[in-house]
Design a protein around this motif. Structure first.
Motif, PDB file in Angstrom:
ATOM      1  N   GLU A  42      52.357  34.551  38.220  1.00  0.00           N
ATOM      2  CA  GLU A  42      51.819  35.439  39.258  1.00  0.00           C
ATOM      3  C   GLU A  42      51.288  36.726  38.646  1.00  0.00           C
ATOM      4  OE1 GLU A  42      54.974  35.962  42.114  1.00  0.00           O
ATOM      5  OE2 GLU A  42      54.981  33.835  42.631  1.00  0.00           O
ATOM      6  N   GLN A  45      47.993  35.959  36.950  1.00  0.00           N
ATOM      7  CA  GLN A  45      46.939  35.790  37.951  1.00  0.00           C
ATOM      8  C   GLN A  45      46.465  37.156  38.449  1.00  0.00           C
ATOM      9  OE1 GLN A  45      45.319  32.981  39.097  1.00  0.00           O
ATOM     10  NE2 GLN A  45      44.018  34.505  40.060  1.00  0.00           N
ATOM     11  N   ALA A  46      47.401  38.042  38.711  1.00  0.00           N
ATOM     12  CA  ALA A  46      47.030  39.383  39.172  1.00  0.00           C
ATOM     13  C   ALA A  46      46.252  40.128  38.089  1.00  0.00           C
ATOM     14  CB  ALA A  46      48.286  40.166  39.565  1.00  0.00           C
ATOM     15  N   LEU A  48      44.427  38.883  35.608  1.00  0.00           N
ATOM     16  CA  LEU A  48      43.095  38.313  35.442  1.00  0.00           C
ATOM     17  C   LEU A  48      42.189  38.627  36.628  1.00  0.00           C
ATOM     18  CD1 LEU A  48      43.950  34.825  33.895  1.00  0.00           C
ATOM     19  CD2 LEU A  48      43.172  36.889  32.715  1.00  0.00           C
ATOM     20  N   SER A  49      42.790  38.873  37.788  1.00  0.00           N
ATOM     21  CA  SER A  49      42.012  39.196  38.986  1.00  0.00           C
ATOM     22  C   SER A  49      41.637  40.667  39.056  1.00  0.00           C
ATOM     23  CB  SER A  49      42.807  38.829  40.240  1.00  0.00           C
ATOM     24  OG  SER A  49      43.046  37.451  40.270  1.00  0.00           O
ATOM     25  N   VAL A  51      43.859  43.219  39.341  1.00  0.00           N
ATOM     26  CA  VAL A  51      44.853  44.028  40.058  1.00  0.00           C
ATOM     27  C   VAL A  51      45.588  44.885  39.026  1.00  0.00           C
ATOM     28  CG1 VAL A  51      46.913  43.928  41.515  1.00  0.00           C
ATOM     29  CG2 VAL A  51      45.119  42.202  41.776  1.00  0.00           C
ATOM     30  N   THR A  56      50.717  45.758  41.279  1.00  0.00           N
ATOM     31  CA  THR A  56      51.568  44.580  41.140  1.00  0.00           C
ATOM     32  C   THR A  56      53.036  44.979  41.207  1.00  0.00           C
ATOM     33  OG1 THR A  56      49.869  43.515  39.807  1.00  0.00           O
ATOM     34  CG2 THR A  56      52.073  42.583  39.691  1.00  0.00           C
ATOM     35  N   LYS A  89      45.115  30.887  31.332  1.00  0.00           N
ATOM     36  CA  LYS A  89      45.242  30.668  32.767  1.00  0.00           C
ATOM     37  C   LYS A  89      46.717  30.760  33.160  1.00  0.00           C
ATOM     38  CE  LYS A  89      41.141  27.867  33.175  1.00  0.00           C
ATOM     39  NZ  LYS A  89      40.537  26.640  33.655  1.00  0.00           N
TER      40      LYS A  89
END
Length: 109
Positions: A42, A45-46, A48-49, A51, A56, A89
């Protein structure tokens, strides 16, 4: 062709080793490693996005955790994930975290 067969054999040995480690772990160890790997995925993912770490961490602060130690551990995992240069990823991060957690649990005995 020999190099290919050798790499396939190496992969099969690695899979067998992981299965043996998974069987050697207690149910609690599997749950803890699974939980930590999910937190790491998680966080990746944050990251890479786009955020921010602050956002977070704020989201984690509002989250409910089953055990008192989980909150600070989640913060640590998240911070390490953000400090890493890795662009893998989230699924790869999750698998890597779980494998290393399992190795650590087995070695700790």
């Amino acid at each position: 062709m020999r190099v290919f067969l050798a790499s396939v054999a190496g992969c099969l040995l690695a899979v067998a080793s992981l299965q043996a480690q998974a069987r050697a772990l207690s149910q609690n160890e599997r749950q803890v490693c699974g939980w930590g790997s999910q937190i790491a995925a998680e966080a990746q993912q944050a990251k890479l996005s786009g955020v921010t770490l602050y956002a977070t961490r704020k989201k984690l602060q509002a989250r409910k955790f089953a055990k008192p130690w989980m909150r600070m551990t989640a913060f640590g995992i998240t911070e390490q994930t953000y400090n890493s240069r890795s662009r893998l990823k989230p699924a790869a991060i999750k698998q890597t975290y779980y494998e290393q957690c399992a190795q650590h649990a087995v070695a700790k005995r």
